[in-house]
Design a protein around this motif. Structure first.
Motif, mmCIF file in Angstrom:
data_model
loop_
_atom_site.group_PDB
_atom_site.id
_atom_site.type_symbol
_atom_site.label_atom_id
_atom_site.label_comp_id
_atom_site.label_asym_id
_atom_site.label_seq_id
_atom_site.Cartn_x
_atom_site.Cartn_y
_atom_site.Cartn_z
ATOM 1 N N GLY A 25 31.256 41.951 43.703
ATOM 2 C CA GLY A 25 31.881 40.999 42.801
ATOM 3 C C GLY A 25 33.313 40.705 43.215
ATOM 4 O O GLY A 25 34.121 40.263 42.406
ATOM 5 N N SER A 26 33.617 40.945 44.480
ATOM 6 C CA SER A 26 34.998 40.858 44.948
ATOM 7 C C SER A 26 35.496 39.421 45.046
ATOM 8 O O SER A 26 34.806 38.540 45.550
ATOM 9 N N ARG A 27 36.708 39.221 44.592
ATOM 10 C CA ARG A 27 37.335 37.911 44.694
ATOM 11 C C ARG A 27 37.592 37.561 46.162
ATOM 12 O O ARG A 27 37.405 36.433 46.586
ATOM 13 N N LEU A 28 37.984 38.560 46.931
ATOM 14 C CA LEU A 28 38.222 38.352 48.357
ATOM 15 C C LEU A 28 36.943 37.863 49.038
ATOM 16 O O LEU A 28 36.963 36.927 49.841
ATOM 17 N N PHE A 37 40.946 30.124 53.720
ATOM 18 C CA PHE A 37 41.758 31.038 54.514
ATOM 19 C C PHE A 37 42.343 32.088 53.564
ATOM 20 O O PHE A 37 43.118 31.768 52.673
ATOM 21 N N ALA A 38 41.928 33.338 53.751
ATOM 22 C CA ALA A 38 42.290 34.389 52.796
ATOM 23 C C ALA A 38 43.599 35.074 53.180
ATOM 24 O O ALA A 38 43.986 35.100 54.344
ATOM 25 N N VAL A 39 44.256 35.616 52.170
ATOM 26 C CA VAL A 39 45.492 36.370 52.391
ATOM 27 C C VAL A 39 45.377 37.723 51.689
ATOM 28 O O VAL A 39 45.012 37.788 50.521
ATOM 29 N N THR A 40 45.645 38.789 52.439
ATOM 30 C CA THR A 40 45.758 40.098 51.804
ATOM 31 C C THR A 40 47.126 40.659 52.163
ATOM 32 O O THR A 40 47.736 40.244 53.153
ATOM 33 N N ALA A 41 47.621 41.587 51.353
ATOM 34 C CA ALA A 41 48.940 42.159 51.619
ATOM 35 C C ALA A 41 48.942 43.636 51.274
ATOM 36 O O ALA A 41 48.245 44.081 50.367
ATOM 37 N N GLU A 42 49.736 44.364 52.034
ATOM 38 C CA GLU A 42 49.771 45.809 51.863
ATOM 39 C C GLU A 42 50.876 46.214 50.899
ATOM 40 O O GLU A 42 52.003 45.750 51.001
ATOM 41 N N ALA A 65 48.568 36.827 47.390
ATOM 42 C CA ALA A 65 47.486 37.548 48.062
ATOM 43 C C ALA A 65 46.200 37.538 47.240
ATOM 44 O O ALA A 65 46.231 37.679 46.026
ATOM 45 N N ASP A 66 45.067 37.378 47.930
ATOM 46 C CA ASP A 66 43.770 37.435 47.270
ATOM 47 C C ASP A 66 43.407 38.878 46.923
ATOM 48 O O ASP A 66 42.628 39.120 46.016
ATOM 49 N N GLN A 327 46.000 34.797 42.934
ATOM 50 C CA GLN A 327 45.812 35.793 41.880
ATOM 51 C C GLN A 327 46.188 35.224 40.527
ATOM 52 O O GLN A 327 47.288 34.748 40.322
ATOM 53 N N ARG A 328 45.246 35.286 39.609
ATOM 54 C CA ARG A 328 45.546 34.960 38.211
ATOM 55 C C ARG A 328 45.485 36.256 37.469
ATOM 56 O O ARG A 328 44.423 36.853 37.368
ATOM 57 N N ARG A 329 46.593 36.669 36.921
ATOM 58 C CA ARG A 329 46.548 37.896 36.122
ATOM 59 C C ARG A 329 45.783 37.584 34.869
ATOM 60 O O ARG A 329 46.049 36.606 34.196
#
Lengths: 339, 192
Positions: A25-28, A37-42, A65-66, A327-329
């Motif tokens: 069910g991951s948004r990513l 084009f996805a973005v992730t961040a550490e 970030a996604d 990201q929508r909180r």
């Protein structure tokens, strides 16, 4: 009334079947499968037991970030655990990538943690070997390495797809997770890195996050070979980038952090710059824009250690989101966010 | 010994050939081992195996040897004991992240695999080590396994007819027997 009878409330994660055509069910996963084009961040994990510190560290990343990566004692340095951080982030409505390193836990602990994380709403997991204990803050620790990253991938895939522990015991509600692995295209043995990535895909990887890419020609050769092998069509690859703070910091990273390759030309450019931090940011934006054009790259993974405040600007300047708000909180019950 | 280990990787093809011969011999000897008792041959064979392989490959007697799939470079010598390829920390020149003076076991492995006939086996994903098997003979484990597979194949051939007519076997068991026939129950002329 026993605790089990109580309504667990809106902030509590729910067990849900993944959408059709998805493994989690991951948004990513949704973003990547939709061809965006996805973005992730550490996230820089706090040395603290205060959840507010996690949320504060997540805020500058969540805007762009996604999913946010929760590192698992990276560099063998002790910080808040990745499972704790991931759980907090899911409760706050962020997508998160739960990193598991094989260095510190054996197969019994890891399989249990995967179920625990999934129950807490974690939907992405990144399977890592882990840096050796010798480089960390407690070099006397016992290195475990019961799994390697590939046997770990295959194990979680078996848990997810077959509903079984490695022992063969049944799992009643399997963990629905999007499986990730790492690759380091710019370190030796260069000619075998694409083959190793293919092996990780065979083991179960759905997505890849790479280590820092500072050497574009080497990365391009790597990607060309991946395309020849047809691997780019079987996995989503997010290329790792990050802003350098100064030439001195870059040199230090290169010689002290395992697996980091920074070409001399990049360090020279940092040295000549009047404002090194701004130059580091500019290099990062340029790299993202060049990497985005490479066929087979599905997104980027930003690792901005102690420069988290720059992440949002870097992503927005690079233009990779094209106006998308990742990201929508959520305010109430967990709900799939619009892609 | 480190230098012999490097030698083994350089001559991985020769060692592959040698091991195949050994494996065939061990499978041939399996009925004998079975008669003596696998439990009784375990200790002496493990002793020989340990001697030979620690000299050549710095073997750690994990009991689940995968040298033929790792270019004759023993993955138990990797400080992280990785079974499926190098980690991301390999140093420039192909040296180990944890032991900088040592060549990366997996850089060597891939190198060795390119020289082997069955080098493509390095692409298979291998399971984690079963630590309960440490110290036991891998050679015997392989020969037991392969001998069992051969027996199984022979058994499948012998019982093919019985399995093709399950209902007949059920109602008239004598028409499609699964059980082994005692020699005197079979006409020797027909079988010859």
């Amino acid at each position: 009334m026993s605790p089990a009878d109580q309504d667990l409330g809106d902030s509590f994660p729910q067990y849900e079947a993944p959408p059709p055509g998805h493994v989690s069910g991951s948004r990513l996963e949704r973003v990547l499968r939709a061809g965006k084009f996805a973005v992730t961040a550490e996230l820089n994990p706090p040395d603290s037991a205060d959840p507010a510190d996690v949320l504060e560290a997540a805020r500058p990343l969540g805007e762009v970030a996604d999913a946010i990566n929760a590192t698992d004692a990276s560099g063998a340095n002790c910080h808040m655990s990745s499972i704790g951080i991931s759980s907090l982030l899911t409760r706050a409505g962020y997508g998160t990538v739960y990193q598991i390193s094989c260095r510190d836990r054996n197969r019994i602990a890891i399989q249990g943690d995967v179920l625990g994380a999934a129950a807490m709403g974690v939907r992405n997991v990144l399977c890592l070997t882990g840096d050796g204990v010798g480089v960390g803050d407690q070099p006397g620790a016992k290195p475990v390495f019961d799994f390697d990253s590939l046997s770990l991938l295959r194990t979680i895939r078996t848990m997810r797809d077959e509903g079984l522990f490695l022992s063969g015991r049944k799992i009643t509600r399997p963990p629905r997770m999007f499986l990730g692995a790492a690759e380091n295209p710019c370190v030796p043995p260069h000619e075998w890195r694409p083959e190793r990535l293919a092996k990780k895909v065979d083991a179960g990887a759905d997505f890849i996050q790479t280590n820092y890419i500072f050497d574009l020609p080497v990365f391009e050769r790597f990607m060309a070979r991946l395309r020849d092998l047809g691997v780019d069509r079987r996995v989503f690859l997010l290329a790792g980038v990050g802003p350098l703070a100064s030439a001195k910091a870059a040199r230090w990273m290169r010689s002290n952090v395992p697996g980091i390759h920074i070409p001399d030309a990049v360090i020279e450019r940092m040295e000549k710059a009047a404002k090194p931090a701004a130059e580091g940011k500019r290099i990062c934006v340029e790299l993202i824009q060049q990497i985005r054009e490479i066929k087979g790259v599905s997104g980027i993974h930003v690792m901005a250690y102690r420069r988290e405040h720059q992440v949002s600007e870097i992503i927005l300047e690079s233009g990779v989101l094209k106006g998308r708000v990742p990201q929508r909180r959520r305010s109430a019950r967990p709900r799939p966010a619009p892609v | 010994m480190y230098r012999l280990r490097l030698f083994a990787v350089r001559h991985s093809r020769g060692f592959e050939w040698l091991y195949r011969r050994l494996e065939r011999l061990m499978i041939g000897l399996d009925p004998l081992f079975a008669r003596i008792g696998h439990d009784r041959v375990e200790a002496p064979v493990a002793l020989i195996e340990r001697g030979v392989k620690s000299l050549l490959f710095d073997c750690r007697m994990c009991g689940q040897c995968v040298l033929s799939s790792t270019g004759m470079s023993c993955p138990m010598n990797c400080p992280k004991q990785l079974r499926n390829g190098p980690c991301g920390g390999v140093r420039p020149g192909g040296f180990c992240e944890v032991k900088p003076a040592m060549r990366c076991v997996w850089a060597l492995a891939w190198d060795g695999a390119t020289r082997m006939e069955d080098g493509a086996r390095i692409r298979e994903v291998l399971p984690p080590v079963d630590h309960g098997l440490k110290g036991s003979s891998s050679w015997l484990r392989v020969s037991r396994e392969k001998a069992a597979a051969l027996r199984e194949a022979r058994e499948a051939e012998r019982t093919a007819l019985a399995r093709a007519f399950p209902a007949a076997r059920e109602i008239e068991p004598a028409t499609a027997p699964l059980a082994e026939e005692p020699p005197r129950a079979v006409s020797q002329e027909v079988r010859k």
